[in-house]
Design an enzyme around this catalytic site. Structure first.
Site, PDB file in Angstrom:
ATOM      1  N   CYS A  93       0.848  -1.199   0.000  1.00 14.09           N
ATOM      2  CA  CYS A  93       0.000   0.000   0.000  1.00 14.09           C
ATOM      3  C   CYS A  93       0.881   1.245   0.000  1.00 14.09           C
ATOM      4  O   CYS A  93       1.183   1.809   1.057  1.00 14.09           O
ATOM      5  CB  CYS A  93      -0.935  -0.010   1.210  1.00 14.09           C
ATOM      6  SG  CYS A  93      -2.128   1.338   1.154  1.00 14.09           S
ATOM      7  N   THR A 338     -26.443   1.922  11.040  1.00 11.38           N
ATOM      8  CA  THR A 338     -27.456   1.641  10.022  1.00 11.38           C
ATOM      9  C   THR A 338     -28.253   2.903   9.749  1.00 11.38           C
ATOM     10  O   THR A 338     -28.401   3.766  10.605  1.00 11.38           O
ATOM     11  CB  THR A 338     -28.417   0.508  10.454  1.00 11.38           C
ATOM     12  OG1 THR A 338     -29.332   0.253   9.381  1.00 11.38           O
ATOM     13  CG2 THR A 338     -29.183   0.848  11.718  1.00 11.38           C
ATOM     14  N   TYR A 339     -28.720   2.987   8.510  1.00 12.35           N
ATOM     15  CA  TYR A 339     -29.614   4.090   8.133  1.00 12.35           C
ATOM     16  C   TYR A 339     -30.967   3.492   7.749  1.00 12.35           C
ATOM     17  O   TYR A 339     -31.821   4.163   7.195  1.00 12.35           O
ATOM     18  CB  TYR A 339     -29.008   4.868   6.954  1.00 12.35           C
ATOM     19  CG  TYR A 339     -27.600   5.344   7.257  1.00 12.35           C
ATOM     20  CD1 TYR A 339     -27.372   6.532   7.947  1.00 12.35           C
ATOM     21  CD2 TYR A 339     -26.490   4.582   6.896  1.00 12.35           C
ATOM     22  CE1 TYR A 339     -26.075   6.956   8.267  1.00 12.35           C
ATOM     23  CE2 TYR A 339     -25.198   4.991   7.201  1.00 12.35           C
ATOM     24  CZ  TYR A 339     -25.006   6.174   7.888  1.00 12.35           C
ATOM     25  OH  TYR A 339     -23.723   6.583   8.201  1.00 12.35           O
ATOM     26  N   THR A 341     -31.705   1.605   5.345  1.00 14.14           N
ATOM     27  CA  THR A 341     -32.004   1.665   3.909  1.00 14.14           C
ATOM     28  C   THR A 341     -31.244   0.553   3.192  1.00 14.14           C
ATOM     29  O   THR A 341     -30.182   0.126   3.637  1.00 14.14           O
ATOM     30  CB  THR A 341     -31.557   3.008   3.287  1.00 14.14           C
ATOM     31  OG1 THR A 341     -30.152   3.158   3.506  1.00 14.14           O
ATOM     32  CG2 THR A 341     -32.288   4.180   3.886  1.00 14.14           C
ATOM     33  N   THR A 350     -31.478  -3.910   8.561  1.00 13.98           N
ATOM     34  CA  THR A 350     -30.345  -4.507   7.832  1.00 13.98           C
ATOM     35  C   THR A 350     -29.423  -5.313   8.744  1.00 13.98           C
ATOM     36  O   THR A 350     -28.345  -5.731   8.322  1.00 13.98           O
ATOM     37  CB  THR A 350     -29.510  -3.413   7.140  1.00 13.98           C
ATOM     38  OG1 THR A 350     -29.016  -2.516   8.160  1.00 13.98           O
ATOM     39  CG2 THR A 350     -30.321  -2.629   6.137  1.00 13.98           C
ATOM     40  N   GLU A 415     -23.179   3.067   0.637  1.00 16.79           N
ATOM     41  CA  GLU A 415     -23.446   1.726   1.169  1.00 16.79           C
ATOM     42  C   GLU A 415     -22.249   0.804   0.926  1.00 16.79           C
ATOM     43  O   GLU A 415     -21.940  -0.071   1.733  1.00 16.79           O
ATOM     44  CB  GLU A 415     -24.721   1.153   0.540  1.00 16.79           C
ATOM     45  CG  GLU A 415     -25.971   1.887   1.017  1.00 16.79           C
ATOM     46  CD  GLU A 415     -27.257   1.479   0.306  1.00 16.79           C
ATOM     47  OE1 GLU A 415     -28.254   1.241   1.001  1.00 16.79           O
ATOM     48  OE2 GLU A 415     -27.271   1.413  -0.943  1.00 16.79           O
TER      49      GLU A 415
END
Length: 444
Positions: A93, A338-339, A341, A350, A415
């Site tokens: 990296c 979490t949202y 959605t 979710t 997401e």
């Protein structure tokens, strides 16, 4: 409100359009965080900008990283940055290697050490073996590795120093996963400063397909996932208590064995730069790809035998106070973030999906939860998502833009970044559990 420096040119990520990241009227909490980051470090790096899609997580991450690098602790500051370089180099990296070479010099590190690992003091070079194992095959770490580092002599480590080093190594191995998983670009000034290539050796060779590719198909994928979640919730209620422990164990072993076959096409990487390679000994040592005949999957680590909550957390807190607390908060934040959605659907629970992603990462590293039905992983994670998760968690340097765009094609970029945060933390916790278990065995 002071203005934050705007990223010019190509934006923070190769995978995510700039407009998705710098949304107008970003939450004031995020603006506040970015300003704090700028004040404390004098810059806002691209990792921070992309993580800023999830301000609640960024806040927790930032506190932990600041404590690891800038607050009181057993290791001097320049050695902390050198350990970060060693960790990031295991995954080639160059983004993180370049970043911490700069930081290392800023805190007064000896420039000669940056010629390579062979120029660093023996005490740091002694970390090479555990760095290698933590990055690629943490299940091989034993109390003998711990003992070798702590044994008396001029190059020996104290237990407190070693625990800080273990946290730094796992932090930067996992952060390398995030850098590659989200296609983080080097900053403009870093580009010139350390001759860094883009984060992934392969990102430019992959076609940039728009997220909404195959519109109707992608829509159907979302609907199918929603349907599977609903069916699983119903069958859980019916099955409760009826699935035997043997059956649960078999489902785990099946998933673990199957995960061996989930691997990216082996793309040879010729562009390993000397600025990264000089910090790596035994560059061919990687996550064992078990598909070759006769190779074995990692032995199963029963999660309840050594848990973060009951064992790891208290051990770190005893030897490196405050860090245990912050790591715990960071694991909690990401696991519960979490949202509600999924793509264009709102009001969705979710938790089942988040648990499947977390447990799949742990499964790939051999960790099994007795009370989890690994059949769910197969139901919820499509093959392209499994390939992406396995690649980002185990050999992040092989991640491509195509892999990023191929899974969950109708989902929002935020997401997909959320998945990367789950991956980062699940991977870090898995490696830490193996390392801390070895420390505990050494101490008892």
């Amino acid at each position: 409100m002071s203005r934050l420096p705007q990223q010019l040119g190509k934006g923070p990520s190769t995978f995510i359009p700039l407009g998705e990241i710098l949304q107008d009227g970003a939450e004031s909490s995020l603006r506040q965080l970015l300003i704090e980051a700028f004040v404390s470090a004098g810059r806002v790096d691209n990792i921070t900008v992309v993580m800023g899609l999830h301000p609640q997580y960024l806040s927790s991450f930032w506190k932990t990283q600041s404590l690891l690098l800038r607050m009181d602790g057993p290791l001097p500051y320049h050695k902390r940055h050198y350990i970060a370089i060693m960790a990031a180099a295991r995954h080639q990296c160059s983004y993180l290697v370049g970043l911490h070479m700069g930081e290392f010099l800023q805190v007064g590190g000896n420039p000669a050490w940056l010629q390579g690992l062979h120029c660093a003091p023996q005490k740091l070079r002694n970390l090479n073996e555990i760095n290698k194992l933590l990055a690629h095959r943490p299940w091989l770490i034993t109390k003998e590795h711990i003992e070798a580092l702590l044994k008396t002599g001029e190059n020996s480590w104290s237990l407190a120093e070693l625990v800080q080093a273990l946290v730094l190594l796992t932090h930067y191995h996992s952060l390398a996963s995030f850098v590659f998983g989200c296609g983080i670009n080097p900053e403009e000034e870093q580009d010139g400063g350390h001759g860094c290539r883009p984060p992934s050796p392969h990102s430019d060779s992959s076609p940039a397909s728009d997220d909404s590719s195959g519109g109707k198909d992608a829509m159907r994928e979302v609907e199918a996932l929603m349907e599977r979640m609903k069916l699983l919730q119903e069958s859980q209620l019916e099955e409760e208590g009826s699935v035997t422990q043997e059956e649960m164990a078999t489902r785990f072993e099946l998933e673990k064995t199957e995960s061996l076959l989930v691997a990216p096409a082996d793309i040879a990487d010729q562009s390993l730069q000397s600025n990264v390679l000089c910090f790596v000994e035994d560059p061919d040592f990687g996550y064992k790809d078990f598909t070759r005949r006769g190779e074995q999957a990692p032995p199963t680590f029963r999660a309840q035998d050594y848990t973060w909550e009951d064992h790891g957390f208290s051990l770190i807190n005893r030897l490196y106070p405050d860090v245990g607390q912050l790591l715990d908060e960071k694991f909690q934040v990401v696991y519960n973030l979490t949202y509600n959605t999924i793509a264009m659907h709102c009001g969705v629970d979710t938790s089942m999906l988040r648990r499947a992603i977390w447990n799949y990462v742990h499964c790939v590293f051999g960790i099994r939860y007795d009370d989890y039905d690994y059949g769910e992983v197969n139901q919820l994670l499509e093959r392209s998502l499994k390939v992406y998760i396995k690649t980002v968690a185990c050999y992040p340097e092989k991640t491509t833009k195509r892999m990023y765009t191929q899974f969950w094609r109708h989902f929002k970029h935020s997401e997909k970044v959320h998945i990367n945060l789950l991956l980062l933390e699940a991977r870090m916790q898995a490696a830490l559990l193996y390392a801390l278990r070895a420390v505990t065995r050494y101490m008892t």
